[in-house]
Design a protein around this motif. Structure first.
Motif, PDB file in Angstrom:
ATOM      1  N   THR A  45      48.803  42.401  36.820  1.00 54.67           N
ATOM      2  CA  THR A  45      48.640  42.491  38.279  1.00 54.67           C
ATOM      3  C   THR A  45      49.454  43.658  38.832  1.00 54.67           C
ATOM      4  O   THR A  45      48.973  44.408  39.694  1.00 54.67           O
ATOM      5  CB  THR A  45      49.077  41.172  38.938  1.00 54.67           C
ATOM      6  OG1 THR A  45      48.276  40.117  38.436  1.00 54.67           O
ATOM      7  CG2 THR A  45      48.935  41.234  40.456  1.00 54.67           C
ATOM      8  N   ASP A 166      41.234  41.383  40.026  1.00 52.37           N
ATOM      9  CA  ASP A 166      42.330  40.663  39.384  1.00 52.37           C
ATOM     10  C   ASP A 166      41.886  39.239  39.081  1.00 52.37           C
ATOM     11  O   ASP A 166      41.846  38.399  39.983  1.00 52.37           O
ATOM     12  CB  ASP A 166      43.558  40.683  40.311  1.00 52.37           C
ATOM     13  CG  ASP A 166      44.824  40.279  39.573  1.00 52.37           C
ATOM     14  OD1 ASP A 166      44.702  39.841  38.407  1.00 52.37           O
ATOM     15  OD2 ASP A 166      45.912  40.400  40.162  1.00 52.37           O
ATOM     16  N   GLU A 167      41.543  38.996  37.861  1.00 50.82           N
ATOM     17  CA  GLU A 167      41.046  37.693  37.420  1.00 50.82           C
ATOM     18  C   GLU A 167      40.006  37.142  38.390  1.00 50.82           C
ATOM     19  O   GLU A 167      40.185  36.061  38.956  1.00 50.82           O
ATOM     20  CB  GLU A 167      42.209  36.708  37.255  1.00 50.82           C
ATOM     21  CG  GLU A 167      43.285  37.288  36.336  1.00 50.82           C
ATOM     22  CD  GLU A 167      44.212  36.226  35.770  1.00 50.82           C
ATOM     23  OE1 GLU A 167      43.763  35.092  35.594  1.00 50.82           O
ATOM     24  OE2 GLU A 167      45.370  36.563  35.505  1.00 50.82           O
TER      25      GLU A 167
HETATM   26 MG    MG Z   1      48.462  38.453  37.460  1.00 48.51          MG
END
Ligand code: MG
Ligand code: ADP
Length: 782
Positions: A45, A166-167
């Motif tokens: 991240t 992000d995911e």
């Molecule tokens: Mg993360």
């Protein structure tokens, strides 16, 4: 197109240092689908945030299209995020109080795209992610997969070069994850897509390139890229949020929490309410005081009488009395002839034409009215049912015999009012302004007189009797019996006969005098009642006539035989009574030999104006001998200013208290904005991710406090206004004063402005704090 050179990012918490990025060097192609795999906490991240410009790297360099970002300023990063980057987060991060289209539009709003264009592009993006049917819903009406589609549409809407995810499927079930991955893969055909995931299966299935991450370092890169020569120069378009956008954002946010907003506005309006009430009370009291003053002025005018008492003379006497007591010791065996203190204080005002002119020069803005009383006798005859009888315009009781002596007695009391016609020309029509016409008409000619009645339509019985009406106490007369009544004005030469002895007597042949064609005809033109709103009850109930009529009589009679004769002798030409200077003057005046008024009454508009008039009158006396001074009586004098000063003091105290509550509500607004800032941390992160500047964030919160300020100000003013009704009812019960509390509309507007400004000041500091919030941290917040 994007190159990271030995990027380091360390977090220091207490004594421990976390190397979130520990020397990352990697390059990306203009178009590819990169998956970053790695354990939780490995720095994925952080890397996305650094690439997206949400977080600043500590060392190393990031080069975009050959442009180093080392020298980037805040504004450059803002523009970079807005133009070049699209973010998609695991937790979608939609702004829940905005609609779906508005969420998608937000990034374009920041870059100043026109309204139509914005809507068009937002709809296109939503169609692309397969949400054409759900465009008009709110985020909380969608499923997780749908929300992530909205987030993707939002990231796409501004057509970025790089899509950072992000995911994106971290919170979705397998089936939905596949759909989202398909969508992202499709987008990667035209952009650089960097997606963080901890799901190797998805990465292997969809991505072109897999980078493995561990402890802030790249462990493996399946398809590395060496950045070639410099690309074209990198251009960024600056972002900017308009205040209206900020207002809209805040307004929507406030709308989703109506109850709380109302309570907040209400609580912070308390200060405004109290100031509003204090102001309305004090201006109401001020009005009350002004009208009481004006009423007092009407009752107690400044009076300048022919003979008066010199108050200062009495005072001097009192001061000197001690000394006098000592001297009397020396004159033990002698008698001292002494003028009494009262006599010494007696003062005769020498009112002459010069003084009358001086009075007439008083600024009409200081005094509505100046009344002159002239003691002029009128020789009047009236035809009462065929019989000619002498009548008079007087309120004095008389025994019916209209002899010279009874006429003389009325001189001192003077029962007739004359209305100031000179002033009519300056200050509108005195009579029409202050008196209501009950019947007939307002006087048009100098020879028109009017009957004044009081609020109950009653008038002085004597003035009716003196006019020749046969009435008893309580009798009622029709208006038309009085209106139109005519009398004849007989001049002295005709009215008085000179006897061979040199004395004069009134003529007895009324019929002959009445029939004389040269007589002036006086007429009762109308019946007037003092208006309730008028504070000028200058005219006593009874007959009133114009100053011009007096002047006319004086003019007609000043050269008459009787006046000439009276001027030459020191005895009364009718009664042979000895006359002193004063009585001779009044006798002459009565006979029409003199037009100088015997009494002047000045009615100032208020106490302040009265003081100015008194200064003006004092100026006349300056440097004059004692006997030439004109001394006035000021009955209302002692009441001066006391009430006004007290009111001012009370108002100050009340305003101080109200001010304290205003400051309290300001602090409260600060606290509330602060809570709102904490609550909206996510939104701040999203706005930053979309390219909002610090200024824009401040604006969003300033807009919120602005709305709150206007709301609480308006609420406060409305409540203060409504409160005036019960307050007035209570005050009326207690004091009989009507409508004391009155909220001035200007005060209302000023209060709303004050409330707005103060709440904005109170909310600005938390707003600044919000703007300073680290976007990366803000987005990590749950
Ligand atoms: Mg993360
Ligand atoms: P990942 O996304 O791979 O799970 P992160 O990039 O979120 O990892 O975090 C990398 C490391 O940096 C973690 O150990 C995390 O605790 C730390 N970290 C991230 N943000 C902060 C912060 N604001 N302050 C301190 N440590 C942080």
């Amino acid at each position: 197109m994007l190159e990271l050179k030995d990027i380091k990012k360390h977090y220091h918490v207490g004594d421990t240092t976390t190397k979130a990025l520990d020397g990352v060097s990697v390059s990306f192609r203009r178009q590819e689908f990169v998956a970053i795999l790695g354990a939780s906490g490995s720095g994925k991240t952080t890397m996305l945030n650094v690439i997206g410009g949400l977080d600043n790297y500590d060392s190393g360099d990031m080069v975009i299209d050959g442009t180093s970002t080392k020298t980037f300023k805040d504004a450059d990063w803002d523009a970079y995020r807005n133009n070049s980057i699209g973010f998609v987060f695991q937790s979608y991060n939609l702004i829940s109080h905005l609609g779906i289209i508005e969420n998608v539009e937000l990034g374009m709003t920041l870059s100043g795209v026109s309204k139509e264009e914005k809507k068009h592009r937002a709809e296109e993006a939503l169609q692309r992610v397969g949400l054409a049917d759900h465009m008009h819903k709110k985020p909380n009406q969608l499923s997780g997969g749908q929300m992530q589609r909205v987030a993707i549409a939002r990231a796409l809407a501004n057509d970025p070069d790089i899509l950072l995810c992000d995911e994106p499927t971290g919170a979705l079930d397998t089936e939905t994850s596949v759909q989202i991955m398909n969508l992202i893969q499709e987008l990667s055909k035209e952009k650089l897509v960097i997606m963080v995931t901890h799901n190797p299966e998805l990465a292997n299935k969809y991505a072109d390139r897999i980078i493995e991450f561990s402890d802030g370092k790249i462990m493996d890169d399946s398809h590395p890229h060496i950045e070639g020569k410099k690309g074209e120069d990198f251009q960024l378009k600056r972002t900017k949020m308009r205040f209206t956008t900020a207002l809209k954002l805040s307004f929507n946010n406030l709308r989703t929490k109506k109850g709380r907003t109302f309570l907040t506005a209400f609580a912070s309006s308390i200060g405004i309410i109290s100031i509003g009430i204090v102001l309305s009370l004090s201006s109401g009291f001020q009005k009350q005081i002004d009208s009481t003053q004006a009423e007092a002025m009407a009752k107690y005018p400044i009076t300048i009488a022919k003979t008066t008492t010199d108050q200062t003379a009495n005072q001097n006497q009192a001061l000197g009395s001690d000394k006098a007591a000592k001297t009397s010791q020396k004159n033990k065996n002698k008698i001292v002839a002494k003028i009494s203190d009262e006599d010494k204080a007696q003062h005769t005002n020498k009112i002459d034409q010069e003084y009358v002119d001086y009075i007439n020069d008083i600024n009409p803005e200081l005094s509505n009215n100046i009344g002159f009383t002239r003691v002029v006798g009128m020789n009047l005859l009236r035809d009462i049912n065929g019989e000619i009888k002498p009548v008079k315009l007087s309120n004095e009781a008389s025994d019916g015999s209209l002899s010279m002596m009874s006429a003389m007695s009325s001189m001192t009391g003077m029962g007739v009012s004359s209305f100031p016609t000179q002033l009519d020309k300056q200050s509108g029509n005195f009579l029409a302004e202050n008196y209501k016409l009950l019947s007939g008409s307002y006087p048009k000619a100098d020879t028109d007189v009017v009957l004044i009645v009081d609020a109950n339509n009653s008038t002085n019985i004597n003035s009716l009797k003196n006019l020749g009406f046969d009435v008893k106490d309580g009798d009622k007369l029709d208006f038309d019996k009085i209106v139109g009544t005519e009398f004849k004005l007989i001049n002295n030469n005709e009215y008085y006969t000179k006897l061979p002895t040199g004395n004069f007597i009134p003529n007895n042949d009324y019929q002959a005098m009445y029939d004389n064609a040269e007589n002036e005809v006086l007429k009762v033109a109308g019946i007037l009642r003092v208006k309730q709103s008028s504070t000028m009850n200058l005219l006593a109930p009874g007959i009133a006539y114009s100053n011009e009529l007096t002047a006319k009589i004086v003019n007609d009679n000043k050269d008459s035989e009787i006046v000439k004769a009276q001027k030459e002798t020191e005895t009364n030409v009718m009664t042979n009574e000895k006359l002193d200077a004063a009585t001779k003057d009044s006798t002459l005046a009565y006979l029409g030999g003199d037009s100088i008024p015997s009494n002047i009454m000045i009615y100032p508009n208020n106490y302040k104006d009265k003081d100015k008039i008194l200064d003006y009158l004092d100026a006349y006396n300056k440097g004059k001998q004692k006997e030439d001074k004109i001394i006035y009586t000021d009955l209302a004098g002692t009441m001066t200013e006391l009430t006004g000063g007290l009111m001012d003091a009370i108002t100050y105290v009340l305003v101080a208290f109200a001010g304290i509550s205003l400051v309290t509500s300001m602090i409260m607004i600060g606290i509330i904005t602060y809570t709102s800032v904490i609550e909206r941390t996510k939104e701040i992160g999203v706005l930053k991710a979309l390219g909002a500047r610090k200024k824009d964030i401040t604006r969003v919160f300033d807009a919120e406090t602005c709305i709150l300020g206007v709301a609480s100000g308006t609420l406060g003013v409305v409540i203060a206004y409504l409160a005036t009704f019960p307050i007035n009812a209570i005050l009326y019960n207690m004091t009989e004063l009507k409508n004391v509390a009155q909220l001035n509309p200007v005060h209302g507007i000023v209060l709303i402005l004050v409330s707005t400004v103060l709440t904005m000041i109170g909310g600005h500091i938390p707003a600044r704090m919000a703007a300073k919030k680290d976007a990366a941290i803000a987005l990590r917040a749950e």
